[in-house]
Write a protein that holds these residues in place. Sequence first.
Motif, PDB file in Angstrom:
ATOM      1  N   GLY A 185       0.820  -1.208   0.000  1.00 55.10           N
ATOM      2  CA  GLY A 185       0.000   0.000   0.000  1.00 55.10           C
ATOM      3  C   GLY A 185       0.852   1.255   0.000  1.00 55.10           C
ATOM      4  O   GLY A 185       0.547   2.226  -0.708  1.00 55.10           O
ATOM      5  N   VAL A 186       1.926   1.252   0.796  1.00 56.83           N
ATOM      6  CA  VAL A 186       2.857   2.392   0.809  1.00 56.83           C
ATOM      7  C   VAL A 186       3.445   2.596  -0.584  1.00 56.83           C
ATOM      8  O   VAL A 186       3.500   3.723  -1.092  1.00 56.83           O
ATOM      9  CB  VAL A 186       3.986   2.152   1.838  1.00 56.83           C
ATOM     10  N   ALA A 187       3.890   1.498  -1.221  1.00 57.46           N
ATOM     11  CA  ALA A 187       4.479   1.589  -2.552  1.00 57.46           C
ATOM     12  C   ALA A 187       3.459   2.089  -3.578  1.00 57.46           C
ATOM     13  O   ALA A 187       3.804   2.863  -4.485  1.00 57.46           O
ATOM     14  CB  ALA A 187       5.021   0.228  -2.973  1.00 57.46           C
ATOM     15  N   THR A 188       2.213   1.678  -3.432  1.00 50.63           N
ATOM     16  CA  THR A 188       1.168   2.132  -4.363  1.00 50.63           C
ATOM     17  C   THR A 188       0.989   3.634  -4.282  1.00 50.63           C
ATOM     18  O   THR A 188       0.856   4.318  -5.320  1.00 50.63           O
ATOM     19  CB  THR A 188      -0.173   1.432  -4.050  1.00 50.63           C
ATOM     20  N   PHE A 189       1.001   4.177  -3.065  1.00 54.87           N
ATOM     21  CA  PHE A 189       0.891   5.622  -2.943  1.00 54.87           C
ATOM     22  C   PHE A 189       2.069   6.314  -3.612  1.00 54.87           C
ATOM     23  O   PHE A 189       1.903   7.345  -4.283  1.00 54.87           O
ATOM     24  CB  PHE A 189       0.814   6.062  -1.482  1.00 54.87           C
ATOM     25  N   GLU A 190       3.276   5.779  -3.446  1.00 53.55           N
ATOM     26  CA  GLU A 190       4.453   6.400  -4.056  1.00 53.55           C
ATOM     27  C   GLU A 190       4.351   6.391  -5.568  1.00 53.55           C
ATOM     28  O   GLU A 190       4.761   7.342  -6.238  1.00 53.55           O
ATOM     29  CB  GLU A 190       5.721   5.681  -3.594  1.00 53.55           C
ATOM     30  N   ILE A 191       3.792   5.330  -6.135  1.00 52.89           N
ATOM     31  CA  ILE A 191       3.601   5.269  -7.589  1.00 52.89           C
ATOM     32  C   ILE A 191       2.601   6.327  -8.035  1.00 52.89           C
ATOM     33  O   ILE A 191       2.819   7.056  -9.017  1.00 52.89           O
ATOM     34  CB  ILE A 191       3.135   3.866  -8.009  1.00 52.89           C
ATOM     35  N   VAL A 192       1.491   6.427  -7.310  1.00 51.05           N
ATOM     36  CA  VAL A 192       0.479   7.438  -7.634  1.00 51.05           C
ATOM     37  C   VAL A 192       1.060   8.834  -7.465  1.00 51.05           C
ATOM     38  O   VAL A 192       0.842   9.721  -8.298  1.00 51.05           O
ATOM     39  CB  VAL A 192      -0.763   7.250  -6.740  1.00 51.05           C
ATOM     40  N   ARG A 193       1.803   9.041  -6.392  1.00 53.61           N
ATOM     41  CA  ARG A 193       2.417  10.345  -6.125  1.00 53.61           C
ATOM     42  C   ARG A 193       3.386  10.742  -7.237  1.00 53.61           C
ATOM     43  O   ARG A 193       3.482  11.923  -7.600  1.00 53.61           O
ATOM     44  CB  ARG A 193       3.144  10.280  -4.795  1.00 53.61           C
ATOM     45  N   ALA A 194       4.084   9.764  -7.800  1.00 55.75           N
ATOM     46  CA  ALA A 194       5.049  10.044  -8.865  1.00 55.75           C
ATOM     47  C   ALA A 194       4.374  10.305 -10.204  1.00 55.75           C
ATOM     48  O   ALA A 194       5.044  10.642 -11.185  1.00 55.75           O
ATOM     49  CB  ALA A 194       6.021   8.876  -8.994  1.00 55.75           C
ATOM     50  N   GLY A 195       3.036  10.153 -10.246  1.00 51.97           N
ATOM     51  CA  GLY A 195       2.307  10.415 -11.483  1.00 51.97           C
ATOM     52  C   GLY A 195       2.385   9.291 -12.482  1.00 51.97           C
ATOM     53  O   GLY A 195       2.243   9.512 -13.693  1.00 51.97           O
ATOM     54  N   LEU A 196       2.628   8.070 -12.007  1.00 44.63           N
ATOM     55  CA  LEU A 196       2.732   6.921 -12.906  1.00 44.63           C
ATOM     56  C   LEU A 196       1.436   6.105 -12.855  1.00 44.63           C
ATOM     57  O   LEU A 196       0.808   6.016 -11.797  1.00 44.63           O
ATOM     58  CB  LEU A 196       3.915   6.047 -12.493  1.00 44.63           C
ATOM     59  N   PRO A 197       1.059   5.452 -13.950  1.00 45.30           N
ATOM     60  CA  PRO A 197       1.639   5.614 -15.279  1.00 45.30           C
ATOM     61  C   PRO A 197       1.376   7.018 -15.837  1.00 45.30           C
ATOM     62  O   PRO A 197       0.360   7.621 -15.534  1.00 45.30           O
ATOM     63  CB  PRO A 197       0.947   4.565 -16.124  1.00 45.30           C
ATOM     64  N   ALA A 198       2.306   7.499 -16.650  1.00 41.49           N
ATOM     65  CA  ALA A 198       2.285   8.902 -17.067  1.00 41.49           C
ATOM     66  C   ALA A 198       1.406   9.173 -18.287  1.00 41.49           C
ATOM     67  O   ALA A 198       1.168  10.325 -18.618  1.00 41.49           O
ATOM     68  CB  ALA A 198       3.713   9.364 -17.356  1.00 41.49           C
ATOM     69  N   ALA A 199       0.959   8.144 -18.963  1.00 39.48           N
ATOM     70  CA  ALA A 199       0.184   8.348 -20.181  1.00 39.48           C
ATOM     71  C   ALA A 199      -1.128   9.069 -19.880  1.00 39.48           C
ATOM     72  O   ALA A 199      -1.793   8.783 -18.889  1.00 39.48           O
ATOM     73  CB  ALA A 199      -0.101   7.010 -20.855  1.00 39.48           C
ATOM     74  N   LYS A 200      -1.486  10.005 -20.747  1.00 35.53           N
ATOM     75  CA  LYS A 200      -2.742  10.732 -20.588  1.00 35.53           C
ATOM     76  C   LYS A 200      -3.609  10.541 -21.826  1.00 35.53           C
ATOM     77  O   LYS A 200      -3.201   9.918 -22.805  1.00 35.53           O
ATOM     78  CB  LYS A 200      -2.470  12.219 -20.355  1.00 35.53           C
ATOM     79  N   GLY A 201      -4.793  11.116 -21.762  1.00 36.26           N
ATOM     80  CA  GLY A 201      -5.700  11.014 -22.895  1.00 36.26           C
ATOM     81  C   GLY A 201      -6.138   9.581 -23.131  1.00 36.26           C
ATOM     82  O   GLY A 201      -6.328   8.811 -22.195  1.00 36.26           O
ATOM     83  N   ARG A 202      -6.261   9.227 -24.398  1.00 34.88           N
ATOM     84  CA  ARG A 202      -6.769   7.896 -24.757  1.00 34.88           C
ATOM     85  C   ARG A 202      -5.836   6.792 -24.262  1.00 34.88           C
ATOM     86  O   ARG A 202      -6.294   5.767 -23.754  1.00 34.88           O
ATOM     87  CB  ARG A 202      -6.936   7.802 -26.277  1.00 34.88           C
ATOM     88  N   LYS A 203      -4.515   7.025 -24.394  1.00 38.48           N
ATOM     89  CA  LYS A 203      -3.565   6.007 -23.933  1.00 38.48           C
ATOM     90  C   LYS A 203      -3.678   5.782 -22.435  1.00 38.48           C
ATOM     91  O   LYS A 203      -3.609   4.652 -21.954  1.00 38.48           O
ATOM     92  CB  LYS A 203      -2.139   6.419 -24.298  1.00 38.48           C
ATOM     93  N   GLY A 204      -3.853   6.871 -21.693  1.00 39.06           N
ATOM     94  CA  GLY A 204      -4.003   6.744 -20.248  1.00 39.06           C
ATOM     95  C   GLY A 204      -5.258   5.982 -19.869  1.00 39.06           C
ATOM     96  O   GLY A 204      -5.244   5.154 -18.956  1.00 39.06           O
ATOM     97  N   GLN A 205      -6.347   6.263 -20.589  1.00 37.39           N
ATOM     98  CA  GLN A 205      -7.603   5.566 -20.309  1.00 37.39           C
ATOM     99  C   GLN A 205      -7.499   4.076 -20.628  1.00 37.39           C
ATOM    100  O   GLN A 205      -7.983   3.229 -19.882  1.00 37.39           O
ATOM    101  CB  GLN A 205      -8.741   6.199 -21.109  1.00 37.39           C
ATOM    102  N   LEU A 206      -6.826   3.761 -21.749  1.00 35.92           N
ATOM    103  CA  LEU A 206      -6.646   2.351 -22.110  1.00 35.92           C
ATOM    104  C   LEU A 206      -5.762   1.640 -21.085  1.00 35.92           C
ATOM    105  O   LEU A 206      -6.023   0.492 -20.720  1.00 35.92           O
ATOM    106  CB  LEU A 206      -6.035   2.244 -23.512  1.00 35.92           C
ATOM    107  N   ALA A 207      -4.715   2.337 -20.623  1.00 32.76           N
ATOM    108  CA  ALA A 207      -3.843   1.749 -19.598  1.00 32.76           C
ATOM    109  C   ALA A 207      -4.625   1.521 -18.314  1.00 32.76           C
ATOM    110  O   ALA A 207      -4.478   0.481 -17.656  1.00 32.76           O
ATOM    111  CB  ALA A 207      -2.648   2.658 -19.344  1.00 32.76           C
TER     112      ALA A 207
END
Length: 367
Positions: free
Chosen positions: A190-212
């Motif tokens: 859970g701690v690691a998950t927050f760090e991933i979210v905090r780092a803005g990952l995955p970084a893809a936005k728009g359609r690619k982000g939605q598909l990811a």
Amino acid sequence: MNKGVSVYLDLLRILAAFAVLLGHAQGYILPALPKIIASHSEEGVAIFFVLSGFVIRFVSIEKERDWQTYAFARFTRLFSVIPIALAATFLADRIGLALAPSYYAGIPWYGADYAGALLHSLTFTNEIWAQSSTFGSNHAYWSMGFEVQYYILFALVMFLPRRWAVPAALAWALVVGPTIAIYLSLWLMGVATFEIVRAGLPAAKGRKGQLAGLAMFGGSLVLYGIVKFGFRDLKVPMTEFRDIPSLLQSCAYYVGVALAVVFNILGANCLLQERDVFSHRMVKAVRWIAGGTFTLYLVHQPLLTLARAAIPDYPARPLLAGVVVLAITAVCYLLAELGERRKHLYKRAFLWVGQLWRSQPREGMAN
């Protein structure tokens, strides 16, 4: 934290709490509940551990940046609920014992030594070195003996000088024993998950982000199903210590569950970054329900035990049993109004007591 993600975490908390409730309800008075609905109680606790690690890391960055603030916040959160939960347990057990003492005598985990168990419960030493201490019929309280120990470890690592952090963590592991230490992996995910979210990952936005996001979200559900139904033979209850190999196998099962939760949160984070899918009314409803889940978790089991003692012919009365489960849920949320939802009042009271204590003259100071 993104508002949508915050609301989604509350939804996960609700899902986990009701998974535990329904799992226990099936075992006590609702055997007709399908397993597909009522077989996720232990997995619900794993979800709680991941969410706890996520939230604790978040508050340590955003709100609780020193050990005093952190400790006081944890104390207030815990002791706005725990005394009420233990009192409710004692009262429910007294009534149940008067109705059906033989039933309570047959419960494997029932702890009749309330005084001894109370000390372990209030100090959260109830699960150290797999020596489980249960306060009456409230076996669900076991997880507090894990989670609060994780709070302590987090504080040691975060707030001690760096040269002391590793020795303190090793000493912590020696004190709590292998079971709590090994299942720490779920909390750290859970701690690691927050760090991933905090780092803005995955970084893809728009359609690619939605598909990811869709891929991770959907994949998390598939992964959960694979772990749940493909590797369930590995699972041992977290409080049941047999030997180190079986403990590691069981932990691997729960790590698989936790990994599904991690991907689920990351997928939701992607999907909710650019969409406002929760209406104002829905947000209020989710926040309100989530605001009573701690009490629901800590109080439901002794009430179910009492209901089982009071309804000996429960298999033949499923409708009544269903109404009782709803009533138990209502009672838990009423108790939440006295404790969990009044945390700010308890905080003021604890602060007042602390200030009063500090204002008292110490022995010898007047001389």
